[in-house]
Design a protein around this motif. Structure first.
Motif, PDB file in Angstrom:
ATOM      1  N   UNK A 158     -70.726 -29.620  13.705  1.00 23.71           N
ATOM      2  CA  UNK A 158     -71.221 -28.045  14.076  1.00 23.71           C
ATOM      3  C   UNK A 158     -70.162 -27.219  14.912  1.00 23.71           C
ATOM      4  N   UNK A 159     -69.689 -28.101  16.061  1.00 20.04           N
ATOM      5  CA  UNK A 159     -68.720 -27.447  16.756  1.00 20.04           C
ATOM      6  C   UNK A 159     -67.135 -27.208  15.750  1.00 20.04           C
ATOM      7  N   UNK A 160     -66.798 -28.074  15.051  1.00 22.07           N
ATOM      8  CA  UNK A 160     -65.685 -28.039  14.393  1.00 22.07           C
ATOM      9  C   UNK A 160     -65.911 -26.937  13.386  1.00 22.07           C
ATOM     10  N   UNK A 161     -67.014 -27.002  12.655  1.00 23.74           N
ATOM     11  CA  UNK A 161     -67.041 -25.644  11.577  1.00 23.74           C
ATOM     12  C   UNK A 161     -66.976 -24.408  12.174  1.00 23.74           C
ATOM     13  N   UNK A 162     -67.522 -24.306  13.414  1.00 27.09           N
ATOM     14  CA  UNK A 162     -67.557 -23.010  13.995  1.00 27.09           C
ATOM     15  C   UNK A 162     -66.305 -22.680  14.544  1.00 27.09           C
ATOM     16  N   UNK A 163     -65.369 -23.702  15.013  1.00 31.03           N
ATOM     17  CA  UNK A 163     -64.052 -23.357  15.427  1.00 31.03           C
ATOM     18  C   UNK A 163     -63.274 -23.072  14.369  1.00 31.03           C
ATOM     19  N   UNK A 189     -63.571 -29.295   4.591  1.00 30.49           N
ATOM     20  CA  UNK A 189     -65.162 -29.694   4.641  1.00 30.49           C
ATOM     21  C   UNK A 189     -65.340 -30.818   3.729  1.00 30.49           C
ATOM     22  N   UNK A 190     -64.637 -30.587   2.445  1.00 27.77           N
ATOM     23  CA  UNK A 190     -64.617 -31.868   1.430  1.00 27.77           C
ATOM     24  C   UNK A 190     -63.813 -33.052   2.075  1.00 27.77           C
ATOM     25  N   UNK A 191     -62.733 -32.903   2.593  1.00 36.30           N
ATOM     26  CA  UNK A 191     -62.193 -33.939   3.296  1.00 36.30           C
ATOM     27  C   UNK A 191     -62.964 -34.971   4.481  1.00 36.30           C
ATOM     28  N   UNK A 192     -63.520 -33.936   5.568  1.00 35.58           N
ATOM     29  CA  UNK A 192     -64.567 -34.497   6.282  1.00 35.58           C
ATOM     30  C   UNK A 192     -65.475 -35.186   5.693  1.00 35.58           C
ATOM     31  N   UNK A 193     -65.927 -34.770   4.669  1.00 35.98           N
ATOM     32  CA  UNK A 193     -67.145 -35.564   3.919  1.00 35.98           C
ATOM     33  C   UNK A 193     -66.915 -37.051   3.299  1.00 35.98           C
ATOM     34  N   UNK A 194     -65.573 -36.768   2.586  1.00 34.42           N
ATOM     35  CA  UNK A 194     -65.257 -38.082   2.181  1.00 34.42           C
ATOM     36  C   UNK A 194     -64.785 -38.911   3.105  1.00 34.42           C
ATOM     37  N   UNK A 195     -64.092 -38.668   4.306  1.00 38.04           N
ATOM     38  CA  UNK A 195     -64.127 -39.555   5.398  1.00 38.04           C
ATOM     39  C   UNK A 195     -65.499 -40.108   6.051  1.00 38.04           C
ATOM     40  N   UNK A 196     -66.330 -39.264   6.053  1.00 33.25           N
ATOM     41  CA  UNK A 196     -67.810 -39.823   6.489  1.00 33.25           C
ATOM     42  C   UNK A 196     -68.355 -40.538   5.443  1.00 33.25           C
ATOM     43  N   UNK A 197     -68.224 -40.512   4.462  1.00 35.48           N
ATOM     44  CA  UNK A 197     -68.463 -41.227   3.210  1.00 35.48           C
ATOM     45  C   UNK A 197     -68.126 -42.648   3.346  1.00 35.48           C
ATOM     46  N   UNK A 198     -66.515 -42.938   3.440  1.00 34.02           N
ATOM     47  CA  UNK A 198     -66.091 -44.015   3.817  1.00 34.02           C
ATOM     48  C   UNK A 198     -66.287 -44.559   4.820  1.00 34.02           C
ATOM     49  N   UNK A 199     -66.442 -43.996   5.899  1.00 32.04           N
ATOM     50  CA  UNK A 199     -66.935 -44.723   7.288  1.00 32.04           C
ATOM     51  C   UNK A 199     -68.471 -45.122   7.224  1.00 32.04           C
ATOM     52  N   UNK A 200     -69.405 -44.374   6.438  1.00 31.18           N
ATOM     53  CA  UNK A 200     -70.672 -44.962   6.403  1.00 31.18           C
ATOM     54  C   UNK A 200     -70.809 -46.210   5.383  1.00 31.18           C
ATOM     55  N   UNK A 201     -70.207 -46.143   4.237  1.00 31.20           N
ATOM     56  CA  UNK A 201     -69.959 -47.353   3.513  1.00 31.20           C
ATOM     57  C   UNK A 201     -69.507 -48.707   4.050  1.00 31.20           C
ATOM     58  N   UNK A 202     -68.443 -48.452   4.864  1.00 34.04           N
ATOM     59  CA  UNK A 202     -67.901 -49.801   5.467  1.00 34.04           C
ATOM     60  C   UNK A 202     -68.690 -50.249   6.790  1.00 34.04           C
ATOM     61  N   UNK A 217     -72.909 -32.693   5.906  1.00 37.84           N
ATOM     62  CA  UNK A 217     -72.849 -31.570   5.104  1.00 37.84           C
ATOM     63  C   UNK A 217     -73.686 -30.338   5.784  1.00 37.84           C
ATOM     64  N   UNK A 218     -74.688 -30.793   6.161  1.00 41.67           N
ATOM     65  CA  UNK A 218     -75.558 -29.367   6.981  1.00 41.67           C
ATOM     66  C   UNK A 218     -74.660 -28.897   8.208  1.00 41.67           C
ATOM     67  N   UNK A 219     -74.371 -30.008   8.769  1.00 39.81           N
ATOM     68  CA  UNK A 219     -73.527 -29.426  10.133  1.00 39.81           C
ATOM     69  C   UNK A 219     -72.392 -28.610   9.678  1.00 39.81           C
ATOM     70  N   UNK A 220     -71.658 -29.008   8.745  1.00 41.66           N
ATOM     71  CA  UNK A 220     -70.506 -28.292   8.290  1.00 41.66           C
ATOM     72  C   UNK A 220     -70.597 -27.093   7.413  1.00 41.66           C
ATOM     73  N   UNK A 221     -71.818 -26.978   6.754  1.00 39.17           N
ATOM     74  CA  UNK A 221     -72.227 -25.829   6.013  1.00 39.17           C
ATOM     75  C   UNK A 221     -73.085 -24.982   6.627  1.00 39.17           C
ATOM     76  N   UNK A 222     -73.745 -25.226   7.722  1.00 39.76           N
ATOM     77  CA  UNK A 222     -74.939 -24.379   8.152  1.00 39.76           C
ATOM     78  C   UNK A 222     -74.258 -23.149   8.751  1.00 39.76           C
ATOM     79  N   UNK A 223     -74.591 -21.890   8.037  1.00 36.89           N
ATOM     80  CA  UNK A 223     -74.080 -20.608   8.609  1.00 36.89           C
ATOM     81  C   UNK A 223     -72.837 -20.327   7.795  1.00 36.89           C
ATOM     82  N   UNK A 224     -72.316 -21.179   7.116  1.00 38.16           N
ATOM     83  CA  UNK A 224     -70.911 -20.956   6.298  1.00 38.16           C
ATOM     84  C   UNK A 224     -71.346 -20.606   4.943  1.00 38.16           C
ATOM     85  N   UNK A 225     -72.356 -20.923   4.263  1.00 38.51           N
ATOM     86  CA  UNK A 225     -72.466 -20.818   2.676  1.00 38.51           C
ATOM     87  C   UNK A 225     -72.351 -19.448   2.379  1.00 38.51           C
ATOM     88  N   UNK A 226     -72.517 -18.457   3.097  1.00 39.50           N
ATOM     89  CA  UNK A 226     -72.435 -16.934   2.835  1.00 39.50           C
ATOM     90  C   UNK A 226     -70.828 -16.820   2.550  1.00 39.50           C
TER      91      UNK A 226
END
Length: 809
Positions: A273-278, A294-307, A322-331
């Motif tokens: 959330x802090x990174x998305x805002x900045x 955003x896509x890169x961050x999500x892929x990193x988190x997927x890789x970390x979670x699966x490992x 996804x929610x933290x990165x996209x909250x308030x950024x959709x529009x």
């Protein structure tokens, strides 16, 4: 413990103790019975002999005293204490951090056997259990202190240190379970209501003394936060990740994973959330870069979670990220990325954006942005008057792009049904375009067309006219039909369907009469498509083909009756005025005598064939083939009838002023000027204009151009009048508006005849609904029609309520 003597059962009759005969004492007289009867003794010799030669078997009960029996009974407590002490020392050794588990005072087998004796022989399982519990409590206290000795500043390294101690603890408890098996399986099993196994006891104490220790807990959570921050800040794997993975496995074993998971998700949410805002502020001008981040961050988190994480946490961690990165950024992403990606035809990134927003249930802003973009582009295209000739091509390109986005990017993926399949091939997920985006595109085109009434419909008809004139150009019929089919959906978007129908009919008639259509079969196919899929009124155009066939038969009959060279040159098309979209000509032109004579002969022939019918000649669409002699040779000119009338004047004169041409031909002024322009100012100038120029003025003089050259023997001279000029378009639109007034009048009369009485609002809505399949009338036009019908006594106002109208029978 039972005494050994009590476990012995001696036989009542046995010679097993014969060797101990002398040592057995007769103690049968214990004072409770009479003394044994005396037997007379023999002489000494016989007595001695009998002793040496004869063995006497004693009879009666014997008392066997085992030496040391009383001492053993007294030392049982000491033995028990010894066993408990030795086992306890081994347990303390095992639970001491830093001690080698193999350097024990006793062997593993000895500890196992002693535990068995304590539990099964000495019945001291309760004491051993208490000793083990006390040792575990002390060990946990020491371990807690040991864990806190590590440098608190080395937060991530402390996690590795903690993982090592967890590994040590798990290994030692497993060892204790093996060595003290009898304590678990005999004593604890028999006291399961009050006692727990060594494993549960140890893990419970570990949770209470270690995981519940606020200092250790803070270090654990702080270390996890530092580790995550390091990996995310540096976009790299920490050196300690293998130890982190091991730590998480131990947390699962200790039932502490849920606490870890909650902290992991909380830290993830806060960080992104802090990174998305900045980032959204610094990358406001680079929305594509922001989305790629955003896509890169999500892929990193997927890789970390699966490992590292449990399977159940994967989707939760992804959703949190996804929610933290996209909250308030959709529009922002929707409104800025959609125009950019569609402008670049970047369908892949657009599809990724759709998939990402679909996961967070935020497709409505994306659909709205898509609609606004398409509508804006349609508005720009249809209102660009300087590029009207390119309007349809641009609309088709936009429509193609929009459909590509819908078919490839805005796609919903649904899992196949769970019905059992007999095929070994896995069933692919079903993919279909998102219906909401289809509606958005159609609405966008419809609204965009409204920014310029009538014109889009007119230009669509003109584009089809151009394609049908040009023909297939090497394409197969199916390919050409597919190309034409791409244009027809544009017709659906316009509300001015009567405009398209009128222009299409007019241009179809010209193609047929002038022989400009590339294929009669394609023309008929187009009419069928328009009739079946869009508007049944296109079926009336089929009568045009019937007229042409009848005209062909008439001309053949005329040629058979008038078999002379001049008559054979005449080709006439007799058309029904109700079928063809032409008005009766208001003025006549002066034809050359030879032409006029042949028309008179054909008129007489026609009247003989059809009594009571009248022919009205319309020269506007006539064509003529002329032979012209130039210095370069004889050429065959394909020209319009108007062009031919003018050119034939130059057989008698070389120079003719504009006014003289007008007087001799009586062609309408605007038509005459356009015709002279085509002959003297176009690419193929068979006449010369003096003075030169693009426009025809009253004082201009025209001369025959004997120097005209062309590489072809047959020369076609394009006529401006053969094209739909701006004036003709204007006249057509005026005619359409007039027809609309009559249509609205008729609709109002039909409605009022059925309803008898309606107020203004009801009548307005009913009228719009009645004519909406042809056009959408303006409110002012409806109001004018109502007022006109009132003036003409079709309707009257209600005397009590002036907003109501009453039908006058």
């Amino acid at each position: 413990m039972a005494l050994v003597a009590s476990l012995l059962e001696l036989p009542k009759t046995s010679n097993g103790l014969e060797t101990f005969g002398i040592g057995i004492q007769d103690n049968s007289n214990d004072g409770s019975a009479s003394p044994r009867r005396k037997i007379a003794r023999l002489d000494a010799d016989s007595d001695i002999a009998s002793r040496s030669k004869t063995k006497t078997t004693p009879s009666g009960p014997f008392v066997i005293r085992i030496i040391g029996e009383d001492i053993a009974s007294k030392d049982q407590a000491e033995i028990r204490r010894g066993l408990l002490g030795s086992v306890n020392r081994c347990v303390r050794h095992i639970l001491t951090v830093g001690q080698d588990a193999t350097a024990l005072p006793m062997s593993y087998e000895k500890i196992y056997q002693d535990c068995r004796s304590i539990v099964t022989v000495h019945s001291a399982g309760s004491e051993l259990y208490d000793y083990v519990k006390l040792d575990l409590e002390q060990a946990m206290s020491k371990l807690a202190s040991h864990l806190l000795t590590f440098d608190a500043q080395e937060k991530v390294k402390w996690l590795s240190f903690f993982a090592q101690n967890l590994k040590w603890f798990d290994g030692r408890i497993t060892l204790l379970q093996s060595l003290l098996t009898y304590l678990d399986q005999v004593y604890v099993a028999n006291h399961s209501l009050t006692k727990t196994t060594i494993h549960d006891l140890a893990y419970g104490l570990f949770a209470d003394r270690i995981f519940s220790n606020p200092d250790i807990r803070d270090r654990l959570l702080s270390g996890l936060s530092s580790w995550l921050k390091y990996e995310r800040d540096n976009v790299t794997r920490a050196e300690e990740r293998p130890q982190i993975a091991e730590l998480i496995k131990y947390l699962i074993n200790h039932n502490q994973y849920r606490t870890f998971e909650e902290h992991y998700l909380e830290v993830t949410q806060f960080y992104y959330r802090r990174e998305s805002k900045a980032k959204v502020e610094s990358m406001r001008d680079n929305p594509k870069g922001f989305f790629n981040l955003i896509e890169s961050r999500i892929k990193q988190e997927i890789e970390r979670s699966r490992e590292l994480l449990q399977v159940g946490t994967w989707s939760i961690a992804l959703e949190t990220t996804e929610t933290a990165l996209l909250d308030g950024r959709v529009d922002f992403l929707s409104t800025s990325l959609v125009p950019l990606l569609l402008g670049e035809s970047d369908i892949d990134t657009l599809g990724a954006l759709y998939s990402r927003l679909n996961r967070v249930d935020a497709l409505k802003p994306l659909a709205q942005a898509f609609k606004e973009y398409v509508q804006g582009e349609v508005k720009t295209i249809v209102t660009d008057t300087e590029r009207d000739s390119e309007m349809v091509e641009r609309l088709l390109d936009l429509n193609r792009l929009a459909h590509k986005a819908i078919d490839q990017a805005f796609v919903k993926v649904s899992q196949p049904s769970q019905k059992p399949s007999t095929s070994a091939t896995p069933v692919e997920p079903e993919k279909k375009p998102d219906q909401e985006f289809i509606y958005a595109m159609e609405d966008a085109f419809n609204r965009g067309f409204r920014f310029r009434r009538n014109k889009p419909a007119e230009m669509i008809a003109k584009y089809l006219d151009k394609q049908l004139r040009k023909g297939q150009k090497g394409m197969k019929d199916a390919e050409f039909q597919a190309e034409l089919s791409r244009v027809l959906p544009l017709y659906r978007f316009t509300e001015d369907k009567d405009v398209f129908r009128t222009f299409y009919h007019r241009m179809l008639s010209k193609r047929l009469l002038l022989g400009k259509s590339a294929s009669t079969d394609i023309e008929k196919w187009m009419l069928k498509q328009l009739k079946d899929k869009y508007d049944p009124e296109f079926g009336t155009a089929e009568d045009m083909f019937k007229d042409l066939n009848l005209s062909r038969d008439l001309v053949e009959g005329f040629h058979r009756k008038n078999d002379n060279p001049e008559s054979l040159k005449l080709n006439v098309m007799v058309l029904q005025q109700s079928v063809w979209p032409f008005s009766r000509p208001q003025t006549d032109v002066d034809l050359p005598v030879e032409m006029q004579d042949q028309l008179i002969k054909f008129t007489e022939y026609y009247k003989d064939q059809h009594q009571g019918r009248t022919l009205h000649w319309d020269p506007a669409l006539g064509t003529v083939s002329l032979r012209a002699s130039f210095k370069a040779g004889v050429k065959e000119l394909s020209v319009s009838l108007y062009q031919a009338i003018i050119l034939l004047l130059f057989n008698d004169q070389d120079d003719i002023p504009f006014k003289d041409i007008a007087e001799q031909t009586r062609i309408e002024d605007a038509e005459l000027r356009r015709t002279l322009q085509s002959l003297a100012c176009g690419k193929k100038r068979v006449l010369r204009k003096v003075p030169p120029g693009r426009d025809v003025e009253d004082g201009d003089v025209f001369k025959f151009n004997a120097d005209f050259t062309d590489p072809h023997h047959r020369v076609h001279i394009n006529t401006i009048q053969a094209k739909v000029s701006a004036e003709e378009s204007k006249r057509t639109n005026i005619s359409i508006e007039s027809d609309r007034i009559h249509t609205i009048d008729a609709a109002i009369v039909r409605i009022m005849k059925a309803k008898k009485e309606l107020n203004y609002e009801q009548l307005k809505v009913a009228t719009i609904d009645a004519v909406k399949n042809h056009f959408v009338p303006s409110v002012d036009l409806i109001k004018k029609s109502i007022d006109s019908l009132v003036d003409r006594d079709y309707l009257t106002r209600n005397e009590e309520d002036m907003s109501k109208f009453v039908y006058v029978a």
